[in-house]
Motif scaffolding. Structure first.
Motif, PDB file in Angstrom:
ATOM      1  N   GLY B  48       0.808  -1.217   0.000  1.00 11.29           N
ATOM      2  CA  GLY B  48       0.000   0.000   0.000  1.00 11.29           C
ATOM      3  C   GLY B  48       0.835   1.258   0.000  1.00 11.29           C
ATOM      4  O   GLY B  48       0.322   2.364   0.128  1.00 11.29           O
ATOM      5  N   LYS B  51       3.656   1.692  -4.774  1.00 10.96           N
ATOM      6  CA  LYS B  51       4.541   1.227  -5.852  1.00 10.96           C
ATOM      7  C   LYS B  51       3.753   0.956  -7.135  1.00 10.96           C
ATOM      8  O   LYS B  51       4.100   1.457  -8.206  1.00 10.96           O
ATOM      9  CB  LYS B  51       5.270  -0.057  -5.408  1.00 10.96           C
ATOM     10  N   SER B  52       2.700   0.177  -7.015  1.00  8.63           N
ATOM     11  CA  SER B  52       1.943  -0.167  -8.218  1.00  8.63           C
ATOM     12  C   SER B  52       1.224   1.044  -8.780  1.00  8.63           C
ATOM     13  O   SER B  52       0.993   1.128  -9.986  1.00  8.63           O
ATOM     14  CB  SER B  52       0.929  -1.269  -7.906  1.00  8.63           C
ATOM     15  N   THR B  53       0.874   1.977  -7.914  1.00  6.65           N
ATOM     16  CA  THR B  53       0.242   3.196  -8.409  1.00  6.65           C
ATOM     17  C   THR B  53       1.220   3.950  -9.308  1.00  6.65           C
ATOM     18  O   THR B  53       0.842   4.425 -10.382  1.00  6.65           O
ATOM     19  CB  THR B  53      -0.205   4.077  -7.228  1.00  6.65           C
ATOM     20  N   SER B 403      -4.185  -2.798  -2.575  1.00 10.45           N
ATOM     21  CA  SER B 403      -2.906  -3.183  -3.166  1.00 10.45           C
ATOM     22  C   SER B 403      -2.781  -4.704  -3.065  1.00 10.45           C
ATOM     23  O   SER B 403      -3.450  -5.335  -2.250  1.00 10.45           O
ATOM     24  CB  SER B 403      -1.771  -2.500  -2.430  1.00 10.45           C
ATOM     25  N   GLY B 405      -0.604  -6.880  -1.890  1.00 11.53           N
ATOM     26  CA  GLY B 405      -0.264  -7.478  -0.604  1.00 11.53           C
ATOM     27  C   GLY B 405      -1.430  -7.415   0.367  1.00 11.53           C
ATOM     28  O   GLY B 405      -1.652  -8.350   1.157  1.00 11.53           O
TER      29      GLY B 405
HETATM   30  N1  LIG Z   1      -8.290   2.116  -7.950  1.00 16.05           N
HETATM   31  C1  LIG Z   1      -8.091   2.442  -6.676  1.00 16.05           C
HETATM   32  N2  LIG Z   1      -9.076   3.020  -5.949  1.00 16.05           N
HETATM   33  C2  LIG Z   1      -8.871   3.342  -4.656  1.00 16.05           C
HETATM   34  N3  LIG Z   1      -7.744   3.133  -3.990  1.00 16.05           N
HETATM   35  C3  LIG Z   1      -6.723   2.566  -4.649  1.00 16.05           C
HETATM   36  C4  LIG Z   1      -6.848   2.192  -6.025  1.00 16.05           C
HETATM   37  N4  LIG Z   1      -5.677   1.645  -6.427  1.00 16.05           N
HETATM   38  C5  LIG Z   1      -4.862   1.677  -5.347  1.00 16.05           C
HETATM   39  N5  LIG Z   1      -5.483   2.225  -4.281  1.00 16.05           N
HETATM   40  C6  LIG Z   1      -4.895   2.441  -2.953  1.00 16.05           C
HETATM   41  O1  LIG Z   1      -3.673   3.122  -3.093  1.00 16.05           O
HETATM   42  C7  LIG Z   1      -2.707   2.641  -2.161  1.00 16.05           C
HETATM   43  C8  LIG Z   1      -1.440   2.259  -2.872  1.00 16.05           C
HETATM   44  O2  LIG Z   1      -1.661   1.079  -3.613  1.00 16.05           O
HETATM   45  P1  LIG Z   1      -0.547   0.355  -4.502  1.00 16.05           P
HETATM   46  O3  LIG Z   1      -1.248  -0.720  -5.253  1.00 16.05           O
HETATM   47  O4  LIG Z   1       0.207   1.371  -5.261  1.00 16.05           O
HETATM   48  O5  LIG Z   1       0.391  -0.277  -3.370  1.00 16.05           O
HETATM   49  P2  LIG Z   1       1.711  -1.126  -3.556  1.00 16.05           P
HETATM   50  O6  LIG Z   1       2.831  -0.301  -3.015  1.00 16.05           O
HETATM   51  O7  LIG Z   1       1.834  -1.618  -4.938  1.00 16.05           O
HETATM   52  O8  LIG Z   1       1.447  -2.316  -2.544  1.00 16.05           O
HETATM   53  P3  LIG Z   1       1.705  -3.919  -2.702  1.00 16.05           P
HETATM   54  O9  LIG Z   1       3.088  -4.157  -2.231  1.00 16.05           O
HETATM   55  O10 LIG Z   1       0.727  -4.518  -1.743  1.00 16.05           O
HETATM   56  O11 LIG Z   1       1.454  -4.301  -4.109  1.00 16.05           O
HETATM   57  C9  LIG Z   1      -3.369   1.475  -1.413  1.00 16.05           C
HETATM   58  O12 LIG Z   1      -3.750   1.897  -0.140  1.00 16.05           O
HETATM   59  C10 LIG Z   1      -4.580   1.135  -2.248  1.00 16.05           C
HETATM   60  O13 LIG Z   1      -5.643   0.730  -1.421  1.00 16.05           O
END
Ligand SMILES: Nc1ncnc2c1ncn2[C@@H]1O[C@H](COP(=O)(O)OP(=O)(O)OP(=O)(O)O)[C@@H](O)[C@H]1O
Ligand SMILES: [Mg+2]
Lengths: 320, 502
Positions: B48, B51-53, B403, B405
């Motif tokens: 969260g 990263k994926s964002t 996210s 995880g």
């Molecule tokens: N489409 C969406 N709508 C609302 N919230 C979102 C959306 N996509 C991501 N988020 C939120 O944005 C935050 C960042 O998410 P992200 O997927 O970038 O995390 P991450 O660093 O890739 O985590 P992980 O290691 O679990 O993959 C999270 O709290 C997630 O709930």
């Protein structure tokens, strides 16, 4: 209530459920009231209310079924058979209660057959129920022998009676919609439907009895078709070739889809379906009142369908 | 380790003070990162962290609220996926995106099918695809249907597709999350080869040793902000953990109470096609037994058979002495056996339902609840959400918005919160960050301490060493060896997984 909210509060269209749909509906109502005096005429409104009540009952059952990833194209055919059988029974002097029980029982049986085929073979719901739909339309014609069967005053209390100035049919429809909405939101059975439509494998692995639930859902769709059939018969006081059938079915499917229920399952609301039913009912009525040729009527209904569907989608899938 | 030549570099992608919010809550705040050609740039952070964002912004799937994105010196304000591809950015997203009903070959060539006139040249499709796979040292049949592959194989296919398309930048979002040691090594070799040919690589992983080994440059995110950025040589494991989590994380094998002699889960003579051939295993109550073997072998079948999703050809499964009916999910659940899938998207969660509903999905059905009370649901889900540290921006969004995880944590909460008597865990910490992994491991320890029989099918040797009491090695559907975990080293373990006996 939310209509008022749309107009008075600082508008954030994205926040209000079905705002696009609501806007289109309000627009059409305003347009109709300005263009023709007869639209706001009490008799006309009562008439529209009776018509949409029948569609609403079918659409309610369809919404729940589609949320679970199912589909029933035979509800209109089921309505045709129910009206035909009930009309024959009443005109042959059978008691009203016996007629009602038989008709509803028959429609449930049809629904269960659909359910069994879909659940226990791998035939797609679309195909299976389209086949039953065709079959049922034929059976309906057989039952009334291609003629118009009148039932006189047998069901006029339901069909043309009013309570507190509102048609009795509206109360029936409202009760059905309320119950289905409650089931969808506040019962495990309703939530199971969302789970099954969202991912059937996961639903099954989580201990949901998917096959039984599906059977019940199709049975329920059948039962509501039967009820809609009785309502339609009471309104028309006769069963003729073409009563119910595919036209009614398509209206119901269109209303549900316009209301935002996903064809893929897992998403849908009764509120959206109500708006969809109202929208289609009002549009059909307005076009009639404006005495537009039936060719243009079809074209306009199609156009409204498209506009409403796009308005709905724009709201839900705007690039974030 | 070789360091890339990084003199007189020009950035390929420059991310400048980017901010991105979802419904008012910020997922990224003022993030600036530069990516250079011929360099592996690792992005790290807890679940969260955002990263994926950031990946989605770079690949054109999302647009930032503010800040600028420069690709090859040009400012790209409204990037969409097609343009991103055109300017040379290839992406393997965290959520695999193959068309499951098409063949591997079609998936690899998707959008670029070779044609003569209007006709597709199928022969050439297959040839080119097979060549692309071979170039990465992958042995997957190009004619296989994508949906039939394991998650690991799907990952490899997606990587092969992106590599074949080429480009100046390759983004890999947790490519090794659920891969076994061999496949993960193939991916790492590939990354290094591409780097040496001048590609800029953005690599995301929760495995710190992997990142330290592979990356030239590291950027750490916490709650959507950059907390550390620099060369990989300037930091170490401890420093990275601190920057990600904000404190130290320790995870040690605990001393568990002596195991009872009662058998909790017993599998006898289990047969299933070519996957299992008279397979036996006994797991005592309070014991954690790991099943190991070459990828795509018996482990993935165990889930289907034990959960009742699939009928087995022969043999029997008993839980606490009670025999399970073959192919009956409800019976498997009633016995107290809980099977946690390694494929949370396909077999684990319902994407459109909220966190709370997903967490309570199984428990509510076991309790045979008829009325669904939302306030009560929230109250009952709360302790589980807290125990598994599910983090989300909104209060209770659909799980599809979480996210990766955090989705995994929801999956574990859903099953381990139902008072199991025996569990099958398939890659339980798939995609989970270091601190969550440590916590999940202690939760599994505690579960075993309470007398639950735990069968573990994990692709990570570290996880097996950390959790298991006993390791059973399977090859060609048969059990070929068995070790007490304290009699074997990590390297020996990896050697056995790859197919060599000790
Ligand atoms: N489409 C969406 N709508 C609302 N919230 C979102 C959306 N996509 C991501 N988020 C939120 O944005 C935050 C960042 O998410 P992200 O997927 O970038 O995390 P991450 O660093 O890739 O985590 P992980 O290691 O679990 O993959 C999270 O709290 C997630 O709930
Ligand atoms: Mg991620």
């Amino acid at each position: 209530m939310s209509a008022v909210a749309t107009l008075t509060r600082p508008v954030r269209v994205g926040k209000i459920p079905h705002a696009g749909l609501l806007l289109v509906l309000v627009g059409i109502i305003v347009f109709a009231s300005v263009r023709t005096d007869s639209f706001l005429n009490t008799n006309n409104l009562l008439n529209v209310a009776r018509q949409v009540s029948v569609v609403a009952v079918i659409a309610a059952g369809l919404t729940l079924l589609m949320v679970a990833g199912g589909m029933d194209f035979s509800m209109g055919g089921n309505v045709a058979v129910t009206t035909a059988v009930a009309a024959q029974m009443l005109s042959h002097g059978y008691a009203t209660w016996l007629t009602l029980v038989t008709a509803i029982g028959l429609s449930i049986a049809v629904g269960l057959v659909n359910g069994a085929v879909v659940t226990f073979t791998n035939v797609a719901p679309f195909v299976a129920t389209l086949a039953t739909a065709t079959l049922l339309d034929g059976v309906a014609l057989l039952v009334i022998n291609g003629m118009s069967i009148s039932i006189d005053e047998h069901l006029s209390g339901l069909g043309s009676g009013t309570t507190f100035g509102l048609p009795n049919l509206v109360f029936v429809a409202a009760a059905v919609l309320a119950v289905v909405a409650f089931v969808m939101r506040y019962t495990s059975f309703g939530r199971d439907a969302f789970a099954i439509g969202g991912n059937e494998d996961v639903a099954r692995l989580s201990g949901i009895t998917v096959s039984r639930d599906k059977l019940v859902l199709y049975g329920l769709a059948g039962a509501l078709s039967g009820l809609a059939g009785i309502m339609l018969l009471s309104r028309l006081a006769a069963s003729s070739p073409g009563t119910g059938g595919l036209q009614l079915q398509l209206t119901a499917v269109a209303a549900v889809v316009i209301g935002g229920t996903s064809l893929a399952g897992g998403k849908g609301t009764i509120g959206g379906t109500i708006l969809g039913v109202l929208l289609l009912g009002v549009v059909a009525n307005v076009l009639n009142l404006l005495q537009i040729s039936s060719y243009y009527q079809q074209i306009s209904v199609g156009a409204v369908l498209l506009i409403a569907a796009i308005a709905n989608l724009l709201q839900s899938s705007r690039k974030r | 380790m070789t360091t890339a030549v990084t003199t007189a570099m020009t950035t390929v992608i420059r991310v400048d003070r980017i901010t991105k919010s979802f419904g008012g809550a910020a997922a990224l705040t003022d993030v600036s990162v530069d990516f250079f050609p011929g360099e592996v740039h690792a992005l790290m952070g807890m679940n969260g962290a955002g990263k994926s964002t950031l990946v989605q912004i770079l690949s054109g799937a999302l647009n930032p609220d503010s800040g600028t994105l420069e690709v090859g010196g040009l400012v790209q304000n409204q990037l969409n996926p097609r343009q991103a591809r055109k300017v040379g950015i290839s992406t393997v997203p965290q959520r695999r995106e193959l068309v499951m009903s098409l063949t591997v070959a079609e998936n690899i060539m998707l959008g670029q099918l070779p044609t003569s006139g209007a006709m597709v040249r199928w022969h050439s499709v297959r040839e080119t695809a097979q060549e692309a796979l071979r170039a990465l040292g992958i042995t997957i049949d190009a004619d296989a249907i994508a949906g039939d592959l394991t998650v690991a194989e799907q990952t490899m296919v997606e990587v092969a597709r992106e590599v074949r398309r080429g480009g100046k930048v390759l983004i890999l979002d947790e490519p090794t999350a659920c891969l076994g040691p061999e496949a993960a090594q193939q991916i790492r070799d590939l990354v290094l080869r591409l780097r040496d040919s001048g590609v800029a690589i953005l690599f995301i992983s929760h495995h710190i040793s992997e990142v330290l080994h592979l990356a030239d440059r590291i950027t750490v995110l916490r709650d959507g902000r950059v907390t550390w950025a620099g060369l990989a040589t300037e930091t170490d494991e401890k420093g990275l953990v601190r920057d990600m989590v904000g404190r130290d994380v320790v995870s040690r094998r605990p001393v568990r109470p002596a195991r009872s002699n009662e058998v909790g889960l017993s599998v006898r003579g289990l047969c299933d096609g070519r996957f299992l051939d008279c397979f036996d295993i006994d797991v005592r109550r309070g014991e954690i037994v790991a099943v190991l073997g070459p990828a795509g072998d018996a482990q993935s079948r165990l889930f289907d058979l034990l959960s009742g999703r699939r009928r087995f050809d022969g043999g029997q499964v008993s839980v606490a002495g009670k025999k399970l009916k073959n192919g009956k999910i409800t019976d498997s659940l009633a016995s107290g056996l809980r099977c946690v899938t390694g494929d949370r998207r396909r077999l684990g969660l319902i994407p459109g339902l909220t966190i709370d509903e997903n967490v309570m999905l199984a428990q509510d059905r076991l309790d045979k609840r008829r009325i669904h009370r939302w306030s009560l649901l929230t109250r009952r889900a709360k302790p589980l959400r807290e125990r598994y540290r599910v983090v989300s921006l909104a209060e209770n969004p659909p799980v599809e918005q979480l996210s990766g995880g955090n989705q995994q944590k929801v999956l574990l909460a859903k099953w381990l919160g139902t008072a199991p008597s025996a569990v099958l865990l398939e890659d339980p910490t798939n995609g989970v960050d270091v601190s969550a992994m440590a916590e999940i491991h202690s939760l599994v320890d505690r579960l075993a301490g309470e007398g639950v029989a735990v069968l573990l099918a994990s692709s990570s040797a570290e996880e097996v060493m950390r959790l298991a009491d006993r390791v059973v090695v399977v090859r060609d559907g048969r059990r070929i060896a068995e070790y007490q975990v304290d009699r074997i080293t990590r390297d020996e373990l990896i050697a056995t997984t790859l197919g060599g006996a000790l």
